[in-house]
Design a protein around this motif. Structure first.
Motif, PDB file in Angstrom:
ATOM      1  N   LYS A 192     -18.844  -9.006   2.641  1.00  0.00           N
ATOM      2  CA  LYS A 192     -19.582  -8.145   1.715  1.00  0.00           C
ATOM      3  C   LYS A 192     -20.118  -6.906   2.419  1.00  0.00           C
ATOM      4  CE  LYS A 192     -23.164  -8.431  -1.870  1.00  0.00           C
ATOM      5  NZ  LYS A 192     -24.165  -9.323  -2.512  1.00  0.00           N
ATOM      6  N   PHE A 193     -20.573  -7.085   3.669  1.00  0.00           N
ATOM      7  CA  PHE A 193     -21.084  -5.928   4.405  1.00  0.00           C
ATOM      8  C   PHE A 193     -19.944  -5.012   4.834  1.00  0.00           C
ATOM      9  CE2 PHE A 193     -22.437  -3.614   8.194  1.00  0.00           C
ATOM     10  CZ  PHE A 193     -23.562  -2.976   7.693  1.00  0.00           C
ATOM     11  N   THR A 194     -18.849  -5.590   5.282  1.00  0.00           N
ATOM     12  CA  THR A 194     -17.694  -4.772   5.659  1.00  0.00           C
ATOM     13  C   THR A 194     -17.260  -3.880   4.499  1.00  0.00           C
ATOM     14  OG1 THR A 194     -16.906  -6.460   7.203  1.00  0.00           O
ATOM     15  CG2 THR A 194     -15.310  -4.823   6.466  1.00  0.00           C
ATOM     16  N   GLN A 195     -17.178  -4.458   3.328  1.00  0.00           N
ATOM     17  CA  GLN A 195     -16.752  -3.710   2.141  1.00  0.00           C
ATOM     18  C   GLN A 195     -17.727  -2.572   1.841  1.00  0.00           C
ATOM     19  OE1 GLN A 195     -16.380  -6.185  -1.323  1.00  0.00           O
ATOM     20  NE2 GLN A 195     -15.512  -4.562  -2.608  1.00  0.00           N
ATOM     21  N   ALA A 196     -19.028  -2.873   1.875  1.00  0.00           N
ATOM     22  CA  ALA A 196     -20.030  -1.845   1.581  1.00  0.00           C
ATOM     23  C   ALA A 196     -20.032  -0.761   2.650  1.00  0.00           C
ATOM     24  CB  ALA A 196     -21.408  -2.492   1.469  1.00  0.00           C
ATOM     25  N   TRP A 197     -19.888  -1.160   3.901  1.00  0.00           N
ATOM     26  CA  TRP A 197     -19.894  -0.199   5.005  1.00  0.00           C
ATOM     27  C   TRP A 197     -18.718   0.775   4.885  1.00  0.00           C
ATOM     28  CZ3 TRP A 197     -23.099   1.436   8.719  1.00  0.00           C
ATOM     29  CH2 TRP A 197     -22.561   2.205   9.751  1.00  0.00           C
ATOM     30  N   LEU A 198     -17.538   0.248   4.688  1.00  0.00           N
ATOM     31  CA  LEU A 198     -16.351   1.111   4.604  1.00  0.00           C
ATOM     32  C   LEU A 198     -16.355   1.961   3.349  1.00  0.00           C
ATOM     33  CD1 LEU A 198     -13.613  -1.320   5.969  1.00  0.00           C
ATOM     34  CD2 LEU A 198     -14.650   0.650   7.120  1.00  0.00           C
ATOM     35  N   ALA A 199     -17.046   1.518   2.305  1.00  0.00           N
ATOM     36  CA  ALA A 199     -17.170   2.360   1.107  1.00  0.00           C
ATOM     37  C   ALA A 199     -18.038   3.579   1.405  1.00  0.00           C
ATOM     38  CB  ALA A 199     -17.770   1.551  -0.046  1.00  0.00           C
ATOM     39  N   HIS A 200     -19.034   3.409   2.255  1.00  0.00           N
ATOM     40  CA  HIS A 200     -19.914   4.527   2.617  1.00  0.00           C
ATOM     41  C   HIS A 200     -19.368   5.341   3.781  1.00  0.00           C
ATOM     42  CE1 HIS A 200     -23.038   2.843   0.017  1.00  0.00           C
ATOM     43  NE2 HIS A 200     -23.737   3.937   0.238  1.00  0.00           N
ATOM     44  N   PHE A 201     -18.703   4.669   4.696  1.00  0.00           N
ATOM     45  CA  PHE A 201     -18.215   5.336   5.911  1.00  0.00           C
ATOM     46  C   PHE A 201     -16.748   4.971   6.112  1.00  0.00           C
ATOM     47  CE2 PHE A 201     -22.692   4.011   6.515  1.00  0.00           C
ATOM     48  CZ  PHE A 201     -23.275   5.274   6.431  1.00  0.00           C
ATOM     49  N   PRO A 202     -15.862   5.623   5.361  1.00  0.00           N
ATOM     50  CA  PRO A 202     -14.441   5.247   5.367  1.00  0.00           C
ATOM     51  C   PRO A 202     -13.779   5.465   6.723  1.00  0.00           C
ATOM     52  CG  PRO A 202     -14.980   6.648   3.473  1.00  0.00           C
ATOM     53  CD  PRO A 202     -16.144   6.703   4.405  1.00  0.00           C
ATOM     54  N   MET A 203     -12.783   4.652   6.967  1.00  0.00           N
ATOM     55  CA  MET A 203     -11.927   4.790   8.142  1.00  0.00           C
ATOM     56  C   MET A 203     -10.558   4.260   7.741  1.00  0.00           C
ATOM     57  SD  MET A 203     -11.288   5.544  11.316  1.00  0.00           S
ATOM     58  CE  MET A 203     -12.866   5.922  12.085  1.00  0.00           C
ATOM     59  N   PRO A 204      -9.485   4.947   8.099  1.00  0.00           N
ATOM     60  CA  PRO A 204      -8.146   4.463   7.728  1.00  0.00           C
ATOM     61  C   PRO A 204      -7.937   3.018   8.161  1.00  0.00           C
ATOM     62  CG  PRO A 204      -7.997   6.669   8.634  1.00  0.00           C
ATOM     63  CD  PRO A 204      -9.423   6.232   8.826  1.00  0.00           C
ATOM     64  N   GLU A 205      -7.251   2.259   7.316  1.00  0.00           N
ATOM     65  CA  GLU A 205      -7.024   0.836   7.594  1.00  0.00           C
ATOM     66  C   GLU A 205      -6.246   0.660   8.893  1.00  0.00           C
ATOM     67  OE1 GLU A 205      -7.013  -3.303   7.131  1.00  0.00           O
ATOM     68  OE2 GLU A 205      -8.319  -1.682   6.522  1.00  0.00           O
ATOM     69  N   ARG A 206      -5.280   1.532   9.135  1.00  0.00           N
ATOM     70  CA  ARG A 206      -4.539   1.522  10.406  1.00  0.00           C
ATOM     71  C   ARG A 206      -5.015   2.707  11.236  1.00  0.00           C
ATOM     72  NH1 ARG A 206      -1.047  -3.139  10.724  1.00  0.00           N
ATOM     73  NH2 ARG A 206      -0.361  -3.612   8.608  1.00  0.00           N
ATOM     74  N   LEU A 207      -5.301   2.472  12.506  1.00  0.00           N
ATOM     75  CA  LEU A 207      -5.905   3.507  13.333  1.00  0.00           C
ATOM     76  C   LEU A 207      -4.892   4.303  14.148  1.00  0.00           C
ATOM     77  CD1 LEU A 207      -9.011   1.519  14.710  1.00  0.00           C
ATOM     78  CD2 LEU A 207      -8.796   2.822  12.579  1.00  0.00           C
ATOM     79  N   ALA A 208      -3.608   4.028  13.932  1.00  0.00           N
ATOM     80  CA  ALA A 208      -2.571   4.651  14.764  1.00  0.00           C
ATOM     81  C   ALA A 208      -2.599   6.175  14.693  1.00  0.00           C
ATOM     82  CB  ALA A 208      -1.196   4.128  14.356  1.00  0.00           C
ATOM     83  N   GLU A 209      -2.949   6.704  13.501  1.00  0.00           N
ATOM     84  CA  GLU A 209      -2.919   8.158  13.332  1.00  0.00           C
ATOM     85  C   GLU A 209      -4.280   8.806  13.564  1.00  0.00           C
ATOM     86  OE1 GLU A 209      -0.018   9.603  12.943  1.00  0.00           O
ATOM     87  OE2 GLU A 209       0.852   7.596  12.946  1.00  0.00           O
ATOM     88  N   VAL A 210      -5.268   8.007  13.960  1.00  0.00           N
ATOM     89  CA  VAL A 210      -6.619   8.540  14.148  1.00  0.00           C
ATOM     90  C   VAL A 210      -6.788   8.978  15.602  1.00  0.00           C
ATOM     91  CG1 VAL A 210      -9.086   8.044  13.966  1.00  0.00           C
ATOM     92  CG2 VAL A 210      -7.477   6.983  12.367  1.00  0.00           C
ATOM     93  N   SER A 211      -7.357  10.163  15.803  1.00  0.00           N
ATOM     94  CA  SER A 211      -7.507  10.690  17.160  1.00  0.00           C
ATOM     95  C   SER A 211      -8.531   9.888  17.953  1.00  0.00           C
ATOM     96  CB  SER A 211      -7.953  12.156  17.107  1.00  0.00           C
ATOM     97  OG  SER A 211      -9.296  12.244  16.656  1.00  0.00           O
ATOM     98  N   HIS A 212      -8.375   9.956  19.272  1.00  0.00           N
ATOM     99  CA  HIS A 212      -9.331   9.276  20.144  1.00  0.00           C
ATOM    100  C   HIS A 212     -10.744   9.818  19.923  1.00  0.00           C
ATOM    101  CE1 HIS A 212      -6.199   7.086  22.003  1.00  0.00           C
ATOM    102  NE2 HIS A 212      -6.743   6.955  23.221  1.00  0.00           N
ATOM    103  N   GLU A 213     -10.842  11.122  19.703  1.00  0.00           N
ATOM    104  CA  GLU A 213     -12.159  11.738  19.506  1.00  0.00           C
ATOM    105  C   GLU A 213     -12.824  11.204  18.253  1.00  0.00           C
ATOM    106  OE1 GLU A 213     -15.357  13.994  20.678  1.00  0.00           O
ATOM    107  OE2 GLU A 213     -13.484  13.604  21.767  1.00  0.00           O
ATOM    108  N   THR A 214     -12.052  11.039  17.185  1.00  0.00           N
ATOM    109  CA  THR A 214     -12.592  10.484  15.937  1.00  0.00           C
ATOM    110  C   THR A 214     -13.032   9.034  16.144  1.00  0.00           C
ATOM    111  OG1 THR A 214     -11.217  11.935  14.594  1.00  0.00           O
ATOM    112  CG2 THR A 214     -12.071   9.950  13.527  1.00  0.00           C
TER     113      THR A 214
END
Length: 403
Positions: A300-322
């Motif tokens: 329940k917390f994971t769902q609420a957290w990601l709704a407020h602070f999204p992050m792509p489900e797969r991190l392969a395309e996310v920069s190291h800085e992000t």
């Protein structure tokens, strides 16, 4: 003084933890002792504390666990009566208790068992206890001959007067400011008081966020945000609990002792991890981010957290800085409470009688012989975990040695 005036060596105002401890120990010294309390039952705060099981001491208790304008003040009393001394006392009575995390000791069955021990000690020591009695006036007799106490039950005279009235927390248990009034009457300073060990409440979007998660608990590290590194408050690695008003749980109660209006709190949501390294590994393995979070958080917390602070489900395309910035956010989540939940929800009162006018050895007022202040009425506040009860036992014992 009239013929109806009763005389005692010691009168103690307050039948709470410190008052009953002081009464029994004074009685064992051969002193005649009377305990007065306006409440209908003795030790009401002991009865409800710790979920009804009373966290009665902490085996790790040391001066570092206390907040006081003079941090050295608590050392003498704590050294004179240590946690093991109180453990020895309850062991003699056969109290069944259990050890919990971080050195906390709780009654195994109910706090009433501990109250019975305190009452029994007072009985054995010949202490008289009168409940439901209002203290109407206190005055010092001339030539330092003691004190006269006018009550709803008559007049009593004593050589030593001990103020063990507690403070302002739990007004439903008939908490009053009598101790502070008496301190002022005798020229003592009262340091500013405020609720301690208390939930924090929020407004605006974070109130809604907390309400949606009410009942969810997380193991975190939490601290007060402060720009003053010299007086930096400690951090606490304990659970927090989301409520309909904001945040509670042990971690929040701990930081509430150090939080001031307008300050923020900082929460490390994953205190046992090197979050950036973990996220880099997730990126390299192209794993699901939310599944990884669910290993540490309620879904329940994971769902609420990601709704407020999204992050792509797969991190392969996310920069190291992000990823680095997001990891920093997970470990330094800043929130700004609107207020505390007040004295109704507070376990203790911060502030109180300034200890500069109190002898640390026996809690006697320096300029007023025979007058003592013990327990929570003093500007001494322990952290969560049995420390405040240990202060009650220690300060009560210390005063009892000279009353």
């Amino acid at each position: 003084m009239t013929n109806s005036t009763r005389q005692f060596d010691v009168v103690i105002l307050g039948a709470g933890a410190s008052g009953l401890m002081c009464a029994a120990q004074s009685g064992y010294r051969g002193r005649s002792v009377l305990v007065l309390d306006h409440a209908p039952k003795a030790a009401a705060k002991v009865r409800i504390s710790g979920g009804g099981k009373c966290n009665f001491t902490n085996i790790n208790a040391s001066p570092n666990h206390y907040i006081c304008a003079n941090p050295h003040f608590v050392k003498s009393a704590l050294a004179r009566y240590k946690p093991q001394d109180f453990i020895d006392l309850v062991d003699r009575h056969g109290l069944e208790y259990e050890a919990r995390e971080l050195g906390k000791l709780f009654c195994l069955h109910r706090a009433g068992d501990l109250i019975q021990i305190l009452r029994t000690e007072c009985d054995w020591a010949g202490v008289e206890l009168e409940l439901g009695v209002q203290v109407q006036q206190v005055s010092a007799l001339s030539d330092q001959k003691g004190y006269l106490v006018l009550t709803s039950g008559g007049v009593v005279q004593c050589q030593s007067l001990v103020v063990a009235t507690g403070a302002l927390s739990f007004p439903k248990l008939k908490a009053t400011d009598l101790g502070y009034k008496l301190a002022k009457q005798f020229g003592l300073i009262i340091n500013e008081t405020r609720p301690g060990l208390v939930p924090l409440v929020f407004d605006n979007k974070w109130l809604t966020f907390c309400q949606q998660l009410s009942g969810v608990a997380l193991d975190v590290r939490v601290s007060v945000l402060s720009g003053d590194d010299k007086n930096k408050a400690p951090s606490f690695e304990e659970a927090i609990l989301f409520t309909h008003q904001g945040l509670s749980g042990p971690g929040i109660l701990q930081v509430s002792n150090y939080w001031q209006s307008g300050q923020g709190i900082e929460i490390n949501l994953l205190p046992k991890l090197d979050v950036f390294d973990e996220m880099i590994a997730l990126k390299e393995q192209n794993l699901h981010f939310h599944k990884w979070l669910n290993r540490f958080w309620p879904k329940k917390f994971t769902q609420a957290w990601l709704a407020h602070f999204p992050m792509p489900e797969r991190l392969a395309e996310v920069s190291h800085e992000t990823l680095k910035n997001y990891a920093l956010f997970l470990t330094h989540w800043a929130l700004y409470p609107a207020d505390t939940a007040g004295y109704d929800k507070a376990e203790v009162t911060l502030g109180g009688v300034n200890v500069d006018s109190i002898h640390s050895k026996d809690c006697q007022v320096k300029h007023q012989p025979g007058l003592y202040f013990i327990g929570e009425v003093l500007d001494v506040t322990g952290q969560l975990g049995g420390y405040n009860f240990q202060w009650a036992w220690s300060s009560g014992f210390a005063a009892a040695q000279t009353v």
